[in-house]
Design a protein around this motif. Sequence first.
Motif, PDB file in Angstrom:
ATOM      1  N   VAL A 179       0.869  -1.173   0.000  1.00  0.00           N
ATOM      2  CA  VAL A 179       0.000   0.000   0.000  1.00  0.00           C
ATOM      3  C   VAL A 179       0.910   1.229   0.000  1.00  0.00           C
ATOM      4  O   VAL A 179       1.717   1.406   0.902  1.00  0.00           O
ATOM      5  N   ILE A 180       0.780   2.059  -1.021  1.00  0.00           N
ATOM      6  CA  ILE A 180       1.656   3.213  -1.194  1.00  0.00           C
ATOM      7  C   ILE A 180       0.903   4.493  -0.829  1.00  0.00           C
ATOM      8  O   ILE A 180      -0.250   4.692  -1.236  1.00  0.00           O
ATOM      9  N   GLY A 188       6.357  15.920   2.572  1.00  0.00           N
ATOM     10  CA  GLY A 188       7.775  15.577   2.548  1.00  0.00           C
ATOM     11  C   GLY A 188       8.063  14.132   2.872  1.00  0.00           C
ATOM     12  O   GLY A 188       9.226  13.744   2.964  1.00  0.00           O
ATOM     13  N   THR A 189       7.016  13.299   3.030  1.00  0.00           N
ATOM     14  CA  THR A 189       7.210  11.899   3.403  1.00  0.00           C
ATOM     15  C   THR A 189       6.359  10.982   2.520  1.00  0.00           C
ATOM     16  O   THR A 189       5.187  11.275   2.266  1.00  0.00           O
ATOM     17  N   VAL A 190       6.945   9.876   2.093  1.00  0.00           N
ATOM     18  CA  VAL A 190       6.202   8.838   1.376  1.00  0.00           C
ATOM     19  C   VAL A 190       6.347   7.530   2.146  1.00  0.00           C
ATOM     20  O   VAL A 190       7.372   7.298   2.795  1.00  0.00           O
ATOM     21  N   CYS A 191       5.327   6.692   2.078  1.00  0.00           N
ATOM     22  CA  CYS A 191       5.320   5.460   2.880  1.00  0.00           C
ATOM     23  C   CYS A 191       4.770   4.286   2.066  1.00  0.00           C
ATOM     24  O   CYS A 191       3.997   4.470   1.126  1.00  0.00           O
ATOM     25  N   ALA A 192       5.173   3.090   2.484  1.00  0.00           N
ATOM     26  CA  ALA A 192       4.631   1.856   1.913  1.00  0.00           C
ATOM     27  C   ALA A 192       4.387   0.879   3.050  1.00  0.00           C
ATOM     28  O   ALA A 192       5.181   0.813   4.003  1.00  0.00           O
ATOM     29  N   HIS A 212      11.817  13.253  -1.494  1.00  0.00           N
ATOM     30  CA  HIS A 212      12.785  13.384  -2.582  1.00  0.00           C
ATOM     31  C   HIS A 212      13.464  12.052  -2.912  1.00  0.00           C
ATOM     32  O   HIS A 212      14.177  11.955  -3.903  1.00  0.00           O
ATOM     33  N   GLN A 213      13.211  11.019  -2.081  1.00  0.00           N
ATOM     34  CA  GLN A 213      13.704   9.680  -2.379  1.00  0.00           C
ATOM     35  C   GLN A 213      12.563   8.744  -2.777  1.00  0.00           C
ATOM     36  O   GLN A 213      12.661   7.527  -2.650  1.00  0.00           O
ATOM     37  N   ALA A 214      11.484   9.307  -3.306  1.00  0.00           N
ATOM     38  CA  ALA A 214      10.293   8.521  -3.628  1.00  0.00           C
ATOM     39  C   ALA A 214      10.586   7.390  -4.602  1.00  0.00           C
ATOM     40  O   ALA A 214       9.911   6.349  -4.572  1.00  0.00           O
ATOM     41  N   ASP A 215      11.594   7.571  -5.456  1.00  0.00           N
ATOM     42  CA  ASP A 215      11.913   6.515  -6.416  1.00  0.00           C
ATOM     43  C   ASP A 215      12.455   5.262  -5.743  1.00  0.00           C
ATOM     44  O   ASP A 215      12.466   4.184  -6.329  1.00  0.00           O
ATOM     45  N   ARG A 216      12.889   5.377  -4.485  1.00  0.00           N
ATOM     46  CA  ARG A 216      13.382   4.219  -3.727  1.00  0.00           C
ATOM     47  C   ARG A 216      12.251   3.442  -3.060  1.00  0.00           C
ATOM     48  O   ARG A 216      12.460   2.319  -2.610  1.00  0.00           O
ATOM     49  N   LEU A 217      11.069   4.045  -2.980  1.00  0.00           N
ATOM     50  CA  LEU A 217      10.021   3.475  -2.126  1.00  0.00           C
ATOM     51  C   LEU A 217       9.588   2.087  -2.563  1.00  0.00           C
ATOM     52  O   LEU A 217       9.593   1.144  -1.766  1.00  0.00           O
ATOM     53  N   LEU A 218       9.180   1.941  -3.821  1.00  0.00           N
ATOM     54  CA  LEU A 218       8.680   0.642  -4.276  1.00  0.00           C
ATOM     55  C   LEU A 218       9.771  -0.426  -4.258  1.00  0.00           C
ATOM     56  O   LEU A 218       9.532  -1.543  -3.781  1.00  0.00           O
ATOM     57  N   PRO A 219      11.008  -0.146  -4.747  1.00  0.00           N
ATOM     58  CA  PRO A 219      12.068  -1.158  -4.629  1.00  0.00           C
ATOM     59  C   PRO A 219      12.342  -1.552  -3.176  1.00  0.00           C
ATOM     60  O   PRO A 219      12.575  -2.731  -2.879  1.00  0.00           O
ATOM     61  N   ALA A 220      12.304  -0.572  -2.263  1.00  0.00           N
ATOM     62  CA  ALA A 220      12.531  -0.881  -0.843  1.00  0.00           C
ATOM     63  C   ALA A 220      11.407  -1.750  -0.297  1.00  0.00           C
ATOM     64  O   ALA A 220      11.637  -2.664   0.506  1.00  0.00           O
ATOM     65  N   ALA A 221      10.167  -1.463  -0.737  1.00  0.00           N
ATOM     66  CA  ALA A 221       9.031  -2.270  -0.291  1.00  0.00           C
ATOM     67  C   ALA A 221       9.145  -3.705  -0.799  1.00  0.00           C
ATOM     68  O   ALA A 221       8.838  -4.667  -0.070  1.00  0.00           O
ATOM     69  N   ARG A 222       9.596  -3.870  -2.033  1.00  0.00           N
ATOM     70  CA  ARG A 222       9.788  -5.219  -2.577  1.00  0.00           C
ATOM     71  C   ARG A 222      10.880  -5.949  -1.804  1.00  0.00           C
ATOM     72  O   ARG A 222      10.782  -7.154  -1.541  1.00  0.00           O
ATOM     73  N   ARG A 223      11.947  -5.217  -1.471  1.00  0.00           N
ATOM     74  CA  ARG A 223      13.028  -5.824  -0.693  1.00  0.00           C
ATOM     75  C   ARG A 223      12.510  -6.256   0.678  1.00  0.00           C
ATOM     76  O   ARG A 223      12.831  -7.352   1.162  1.00  0.00           O
ATOM     77  N   LEU A 224      11.702  -5.404   1.289  1.00  0.00           N
ATOM     78  CA  LEU A 224      11.111  -5.756   2.583  1.00  0.00           C
ATOM     79  C   LEU A 224      10.249  -6.999   2.460  1.00  0.00           C
ATOM     80  O   LEU A 224      10.272  -7.881   3.327  1.00  0.00           O
ATOM     81  N   GLN A 225       9.488  -7.086   1.375  1.00  0.00           N
ATOM     82  CA  GLN A 225       8.634  -8.256   1.153  1.00  0.00           C
ATOM     83  C   GLN A 225       9.466  -9.533   1.096  1.00  0.00           C
ATOM     84  O   GLN A 225       9.093 -10.560   1.677  1.00  0.00           O
ATOM     85  N   ASP A 226      10.599  -9.456   0.413  1.00  0.00           N
ATOM     86  CA  ASP A 226      11.493 -10.616   0.343  1.00  0.00           C
ATOM     87  C   ASP A 226      12.064 -10.957   1.713  1.00  0.00           C
ATOM     88  O   ASP A 226      12.130 -12.134   2.104  1.00  0.00           O
ATOM     89  N   GLU A 227      12.484  -9.931   2.446  1.00  0.00           N
ATOM     90  CA  GLU A 227      13.054 -10.153   3.779  1.00  0.00           C
ATOM     91  C   GLU A 227      12.010 -10.744   4.723  1.00  0.00           C
ATOM     92  O   GLU A 227      12.309 -11.628   5.528  1.00  0.00           O
ATOM     93  N   MET A 228      10.782 -10.251   4.629  1.00  0.00           N
ATOM     94  CA  MET A 228       9.704 -10.768   5.477  1.00  0.00           C
ATOM     95  C   MET A 228       9.445 -12.232   5.187  1.00  0.00           C
ATOM     96  O   MET A 228       9.135 -13.010   6.092  1.00  0.00           O
ATOM     97  N   GLY A 229       9.553 -12.624   3.927  1.00  0.00           N
ATOM     98  CA  GLY A 229       9.331 -14.016   3.555  1.00  0.00           C
ATOM     99  C   GLY A 229      10.294 -14.946   4.266  1.00  0.00           C
ATOM    100  O   GLY A 229       9.939 -16.078   4.613  1.00  0.00           O
ATOM    101  N   ARG A 230      11.496 -14.462   4.516  1.00  0.00           N
ATOM    102  CA  ARG A 230      12.505 -15.301   5.185  1.00  0.00           C
ATOM    103  C   ARG A 230      12.221 -15.442   6.679  1.00  0.00           C
ATOM    104  O   ARG A 230      12.552 -16.451   7.291  1.00  0.00           O
TER     105      ARG A 230
END
Length: 241
Positions: A179-180, A188-192, A212-230
Amino acid sequence: MQRAMRLLESVARHEHGAPAKQLARETGLALPTTYHLLRTLVHEGYLRRDKGLFFLGRAAERLSSSGAQQKRRSTVVEALAHWRDAIGVPVYYAVYREGEIDVLCVADTPGNPAVEEWAGFRETAHAHAVGQCLLSQLDEEARRDHLARYPVQPLTPYTVRDDHSLLRRLDRLRRAEPVIERQEYALGTVCAALPLTVGTQAATVAISLPAHQADRLLPAARRLQDEMGRLLGSLTLSISI
């Protein structure tokens, strides 16, 4: 104290209770000392006596429950800290229970601080990714009940404008998708936020970044999803901290 703990440990090993003489043998305590300690522990509620046998009392069971709860909390705290360090973002853990949103744990650093709670998270579920993710896991009746208690209100120019718009957005969310939210709660803040459901308990793990780092949000969320799976097994067991 140490002798009393030895007695408690000995009693705990006997599901069907044990007499004082057996407990004295197992702990190596003199029988008069054993009787004295047993009477004290019964009086304090740590043991109970029934037909000459001693069992754990409610006070001891509460201690055991508290210890297990602390262990579960430590598991969640360690997981959040691991994800924070691995991804380089603040990480949040929240649940929906008894009609309320509870942000239970936050892992951040001075270099990557968490979002400041300038408007109560419980009252503003419509405006942040954590709240939207938790509401998306509820049925329609529960969502409407929440919004009746905490109506939609604009916090920034980007906040969803009304209940109808929010409910439509929640209906469109795909299960297990992040959820974005972009500057709806705080400028000034974006969240996922990622949904985490065990049984009837709705929960979420979320991250935030400067806009200003919004382009990192979705890749970071995907990375979190992978980490959570472990680590999902240990985390879901800790969902009720």
